[in-house]
Design a protein around this motif. Sequence first.
Motif, mmCIF file in Angstrom:
data_model
loop_
_atom_site.group_PDB
_atom_site.id
_atom_site.type_symbol
_atom_site.label_atom_id
_atom_site.label_comp_id
_atom_site.label_asym_id
_atom_site.label_seq_id
_atom_site.Cartn_x
_atom_site.Cartn_y
_atom_site.Cartn_z
ATOM 1 N N PRO A 65 40.797 42.935 47.597
ATOM 2 C CA PRO A 65 40.827 44.262 48.236
ATOM 3 C C PRO A 65 42.171 44.968 48.164
ATOM 4 O O PRO A 65 42.213 46.205 48.156
ATOM 5 N N ASP A 66 43.281 44.243 48.129
ATOM 6 C CA ASP A 66 44.594 44.883 48.143
ATOM 7 C C ASP A 66 45.130 45.212 46.755
ATOM 8 O O ASP A 66 46.227 45.751 46.626
ATOM 9 N N TYR A 67 44.351 44.908 45.744
ATOM 10 C CA TYR A 67 44.823 45.104 44.369
ATOM 11 C C TYR A 67 44.628 46.547 43.938
ATOM 12 O O TYR A 67 43.545 47.133 44.116
ATOM 13 N N ASN A 68 45.669 47.139 43.352
ATOM 14 C CA ASN A 68 45.580 48.484 42.797
ATOM 15 C C ASN A 68 45.049 48.379 41.374
ATOM 16 O O ASN A 68 45.740 47.874 40.487
ATOM 17 N N ILE A 69 43.831 48.858 41.133
ATOM 18 C CA ILE A 69 43.211 48.722 39.816
ATOM 19 C C ILE A 69 43.480 49.934 38.924
ATOM 20 O O ILE A 69 43.024 49.974 37.780
ATOM 21 N N GLY A 70 44.240 50.916 39.423
ATOM 22 C CA GLY A 70 44.536 52.089 38.627
ATOM 23 C C GLY A 70 43.319 52.987 38.469
ATOM 24 O O GLY A 70 42.275 52.799 39.114
ATOM 25 N N ALA A 71 43.440 53.967 37.580
ATOM 26 C CA ALA A 71 42.358 54.944 37.401
ATOM 27 C C ALA A 71 41.340 54.515 36.361
ATOM 28 O O ALA A 71 40.305 55.167 36.198
ATOM 29 N N ARG A 72 41.586 53.429 35.646
ATOM 30 C CA ARG A 72 40.694 53.006 34.565
ATOM 31 C C ARG A 72 39.432 52.326 35.080
ATOM 32 O O ARG A 72 38.436 52.275 34.379
ATOM 33 N N TYR A 73 39.512 51.741 36.238
ATOM 34 C CA TYR A 73 38.398 50.946 36.746
ATOM 35 C C TYR A 73 37.898 51.530 38.065
ATOM 36 O O TYR A 73 38.623 52.217 38.784
ATOM 37 N N SER A 74 36.655 51.203 38.375
ATOM 38 C CA SER A 74 36.067 51.713 39.617
ATOM 39 C C SER A 74 35.137 50.697 40.261
ATOM 40 O O SER A 74 34.127 51.048 40.844
ATOM 41 N N TYR A 75 35.488 49.416 40.136
ATOM 42 C CA TYR A 75 34.622 48.391 40.690
ATOM 43 C C TYR A 75 34.974 48.111 42.154
ATOM 44 O O TYR A 75 36.046 48.453 42.647
ATOM 45 N N GLN A 76 34.018 47.475 42.823
ATOM 46 C CA GLN A 76 34.256 47.022 44.193
ATOM 47 C C GLN A 76 35.084 45.746 44.136
ATOM 48 O O GLN A 76 34.687 44.764 43.508
ATOM 49 N N LYS A 77 36.227 45.749 44.801
ATOM 50 C CA LYS A 77 37.148 44.613 44.696
ATOM 51 C C LYS A 77 36.687 43.474 45.600
ATOM 52 O O LYS A 77 36.589 43.623 46.819
ATOM 53 N N VAL A 78 36.423 42.348 44.964
ATOM 54 C CA VAL A 78 35.855 41.185 45.644
ATOM 55 C C VAL A 78 36.901 40.094 45.856
ATOM 56 O O VAL A 78 36.952 39.454 46.896
ATOM 57 N N GLY A 79 37.752 39.858 44.845
ATOM 58 C CA GLY A 79 38.724 38.774 44.922
ATOM 59 C C GLY A 79 38.224 37.530 44.220
ATOM 60 O O GLY A 79 37.264 37.550 43.453
ATOM 61 N N ALA A 80 38.858 36.414 44.513
ATOM 62 C CA ALA A 80 38.625 35.176 43.782
ATOM 63 C C ALA A 80 37.611 34.282 44.478
ATOM 64 O O ALA A 80 37.322 34.426 45.666
ATOM 65 N N PHE A 81 37.099 33.317 43.711
ATOM 66 C CA PHE A 81 36.339 32.210 44.289
ATOM 67 C C PHE A 81 37.301 31.063 44.588
ATOM 68 O O PHE A 81 37.356 30.553 45.696
ATOM 69 N N ASN A 82 38.078 30.681 43.584
ATOM 70 C CA ASN A 82 39.173 29.723 43.762
ATOM 71 C C ASN A 82 40.408 30.300 43.096
ATOM 72 O O ASN A 82 40.380 30.623 41.907
ATOM 73 N N GLY A 83 41.490 30.427 43.832
ATOM 74 C CA GLY A 83 42.722 30.947 43.266
ATOM 75 C C GLY A 83 42.977 32.372 43.682
ATOM 76 O O GLY A 83 42.703 32.774 44.820
ATOM 77 N N GLY A 84 43.509 33.174 42.736
ATOM 78 C CA GLY A 84 43.894 34.535 43.064
ATOM 79 C C GLY A 84 43.038 35.597 42.435
ATOM 80 O O GLY A 84 43.165 36.776 42.791
ATOM 81 N N SER A 85 42.174 35.242 41.474
ATOM 82 C CA SER A 85 41.413 36.268 40.769
ATOM 83 C C SER A 85 40.074 35.724 40.308
ATOM 84 O O SER A 85 39.897 34.520 40.125
ATOM 85 N N SER A 86 39.150 36.643 40.111
ATOM 86 C CA SER A 86 37.872 36.328 39.468
ATOM 87 C C SER A 86 37.705 37.264 38.283
ATOM 88 O O SER A 86 38.473 38.211 38.111
ATOM 89 N N LEU A 87 36.714 36.993 37.473
ATOM 90 C CA LEU A 87 36.368 37.862 36.349
ATOM 91 C C LEU A 87 35.340 38.875 36.848
ATOM 92 O O LEU A 87 34.342 38.496 37.457
ATOM 93 N N VAL A 88 35.596 40.149 36.615
ATOM 94 C CA VAL A 88 34.643 41.170 37.034
ATOM 95 C C VAL A 88 34.170 41.952 35.810
ATOM 96 O O VAL A 88 34.950 42.271 34.924
ATOM 97 N N VAL A 89 32.851 42.205 35.767
ATOM 98 C CA VAL A 89 32.236 43.008 34.713
ATOM 99 C C VAL A 89 31.471 44.124 35.403
ATOM 100 O O VAL A 89 30.680 43.870 36.331
ATOM 101 N N ASN A 90 31.707 45.351 34.986
ATOM 102 C CA ASN A 90 31.004 46.453 35.651
ATOM 103 C C ASN A 90 30.849 47.642 34.712
ATOM 104 O O ASN A 90 31.444 47.695 33.643
ATOM 105 N N GLY A 91 30.029 48.574 35.148
ATOM 106 C CA GLY A 91 29.805 49.798 34.392
ATOM 107 C C GLY A 91 28.341 50.150 34.336
ATOM 108 O O GLY A 91 27.522 49.671 35.146
ATOM 109 N N SER A 92 27.999 50.952 33.342
ATOM 110 C CA SER A 92 26.621 51.378 33.137
ATOM 111 C C SER A 92 25.957 50.406 32.159
ATOM 112 O O SER A 92 26.347 50.303 30.998
ATOM 113 N N LEU A 93 24.936 49.706 32.645
ATOM 114 C CA LEU A 93 24.260 48.682 31.839
ATOM 115 C C LEU A 93 22.989 49.285 31.250
ATOM 116 O O LEU A 93 21.984 49.438 31.937
ATOM 117 N N ASP A 94 23.044 49.643 29.948
ATOM 118 C CA ASP A 94 21.886 50.287 29.321
ATOM 119 C C ASP A 94 21.333 49.488 28.150
ATOM 120 O O ASP A 94 20.337 49.879 27.549
#
Length: 999
Positions: free
Chosen positions: A506-535
């Motif tokens: 939640p506290d991470y600044n993702i800049g203007a390139r991304y617009s995902y909901q910030k979830v955080g990690a499962f173990n550690g400091g980060s997780s892999l996030v995939v988002n966008g329009s799935l067509d």
Amino acid sequence: MFSKWGKTKKTLIVTVIMLFMLLAGLSPALAGDTLPFTGDSATGLNQPTQHGYTVNHILDWTPETDKNAEMLRSRVPLQDRNQAFSATQANPEISADTQMFNLAGDYGNAFMDSTTYTNKFGQYTFPYWQYVDYYSYWHGTASADVPDYLYNPSLPWYERWFEFGALNIPNPAYTNAAHKNGVKSLAVIFFSDNDRGPQTYSQMFVKDKDGNFPVAEKLIEMAEYYGYDGYFFNQEEARAGVAVKDIPVYKEFLKAMKQSGLYVQWYDSVDNTTGKTRYENEFTAVNSPFVKDSKYGVLTDSIFLNYLWNKQKLEKSKAHAESLGLDPLQTVFAGVEAGGDRFNKQRNDLRNNLDSNGKPMNSIAMLGSDFTHHALDEDLGGEDSNRRNNSDYQWMSFIRDRAWWSGPNLDPTNPGRNAEAKLADVAAKGDNWDGVASYIAERSVIQGSNFVSNFNMGRGLDYYVNGKLSNKDEWSNINIQDIPVTWQWWMDTTGTPLQADFDFGPDYNIGARYSYQKVGAFNGGSSLVVNGSLDTENLLHLYKTDLQVKKSSKFSITYNKPSQDDSSLMSIGLFFKDNPEKAVKVEVPNSGKKTNGWVTANLDLSKYAGKELAAFGIVFANGEQEKIADYQMNIGQVKISDGSIKKPKAPTDLKITEALSDSNEMYIAWKLDDYENVKQYNVYNNGAYVGGVYDEVFYIKNLQGLSGDISLTAVSQDGQESAPAVVKYDLTKGVRNIEATQADNGDMVVSWQNPDNVDGKVTVNIATEYDYAKEVNKTVTVKKGKTEATLPNMPLNGDKYLIKIKIGSQNWISYRSTFFDKTIEAYPAEKVTIDGNSVKWDLPNTRDWHHIYVYENGEAKTFDTTYSQGKKPYIVRGRTHLKELTFQTKATDSILEFVIEDYSGNKATTVIRMSLDDLYNKINDFVASGELTETAGKQLTKVLNAAKKHYEENRIKQAAIQMKKFKDEINSKKMKGMSDGAKTTLNASADYFLRNMSK
């Protein structure tokens, strides 16, 4: 007149040194300094930090005397890499034989605060190990014991008036990460006209009676102890070069290093015939003898070519290597000035390293590729803002990194320069750089039948354990970085590509390139996030592998889908060696459902038993819906396991080694298990995660409470965590507010505050630590209720010490400091060689020397400083210019004195040259100035006359007896009215004559 005593017998002066990591001579345009962190992230009072080494340090090195040595070791063994398999490369046509040597910083380039882990998110944790074969560290560190006050970060870079070590060893956390990825980690030895002051290569060449090099032997020993793999030699003393007579010695030295089994790389900077600094920008007969010599054989493994090469030079380099029976892809590395050129016009073009068939002719080396993080301020504008360490700008660093390594299109399958690449928002552009992925094939160490990744980048804004927040503090610790994703980002689709990123919460600044909901990690400091329009279907390629699938193999995936229920389908995409172009999909059930937090799906791979898994990724499909807007899926963990690895046993022998309650710090230790059984240990304090490492020691910077417990778990290679070993503590029942004061006579009073309602006698122990001149280990006991103890006759030499105090059977409470410093060793006269008007001097061994004043007939000599900062009336440690190792006197019979001064201001005088008449004159001058009484002057003159008479009649032994009597008179009570200055000068003069009489 004792005129013949006025000259010292000419001796050969040999000097020793090693190089360091900051090539200012090559690249003053590299990114700015890593400024000391402030506030909660400031370096802990007792936090282990690295330091640089002069040659004198190397000669004297032992693990026991090197500050923090036991806390700064790499223990992860170098892992084997898989055989190349081009079918699963992002670009199958790229040769896997091209190697990459990366000469860059580590977390930053902090001069005095280089730590292995700390509570700061905005540090650089390199995530592209898959493209690198050798990592060496362009990072200057001050030598041991340099006081912090000498570094003022607000001043320009040329105002660093302190010493950098010629040797910079790797940060052990970086070595651990490198080894985990099959990358060799190399120290740097750096000599130049400016950057290391009066340190020079020849100081390394001291030989023992058997003809061996003690410095080389110590370097080999250091590499073994600290766990790194070799050395990069950067010899750039541009003014003088290497003396012709020293070239064969240099080669012998290099060969001794190479024959030890260490990897050694040489920089293209020395002419083999003249020794002058010369950049060939090509592998030729001028520089190749430093790799393979006709007389001495193979001396080093490879050469880093200077940057001004072209296609013709690289063609000739290849041909010359082959003419010597060398493989150019193993031996010749074409240099790229990454930190200087960055994303701007390059001074060279790696396309010129390809032959007419598109095959590589030589390998590649880069300097300063970490500019993607460290040069944020310069590239964005405003050099003093320190944005590179600001959490809000890290998203820029990640994209810049991706543009450099994967290419400006941020896609390793589509590297190559692109003027239209949208990179202006991160102060980058794509028209000058192809991306490393254009020339280097990705490597992998993922083998066997088990693998796990939590997509942990080695830093975070907080720390999660099994999906729950464990510690809210920011952190960086590349020790626990997972093996990075092989491709950032390789997304196969015929429709709209989804975006991939690392989600730091939640506290991470993702800049203007991304617009995902910030979830955080499962173990550690980060997780892999995939988002966008799935067509349409999207396949995200993740890891290149060589895994054996067995009957018992399972693939587990832990995911969190914050977007709404939809018809999407998520599958695992498996690429087997027998058909590597086809992704075999294994669907994750119910993956279209919105989750309430993290969910783990276990997928059976038994039907693929006997197959070899060459790569895998994740497939995202839109299912029945034509288009799913705002789709998001976070992946917290992927794991392949055949069940063969048993859960580790709880660690053993866990203990608290130092509890520093006044500064809220702690050191712990335990018994280390083999790496094949345990890949890391996790440390918890009162349930909160405080760090991890593969080692047997750990430093806790911020205790989560003055009472509670420390828990330690072992983590297996497939991610299973053992039951904890637990040690309880209660520092509230120990003393606090420890202070130590020392009187001029050495007596020390240690005081403290006792806790309430705790009885028992108080035990106080004081012991010297690391490099000490006088060993101390003393224990005293005082009655209960007492709040101070006196420790008589403690040293007055600046040695480091550790005080431990405990009440009854409660925890020891520790306190670290240094003894008051009132002493200094005089500069050794044997380090000076006089030949007429020419005076050569060598660096003193005194650990805390700061200045050397040189007086000729009482007048201070002046010495040039580095970076053209003018002359000083003294020699400055680390900043007097190398050329001043030899200076000229006005006369050959003048009085010459060396006065050494330490960081505490203590001074000692060494008379290098004087006559007896000069000494008579000194006595007369002190009487005239009132620094010596007339009576005392007559008494000293009387004794001196007796010494002179014996000497003139060639009774040298009797003359020496009288000179000793002269010195006794100087220090007798009868001379109590003598000034300190007069006493120092007369003692030094007497020592001079006694030295010469003994010869």
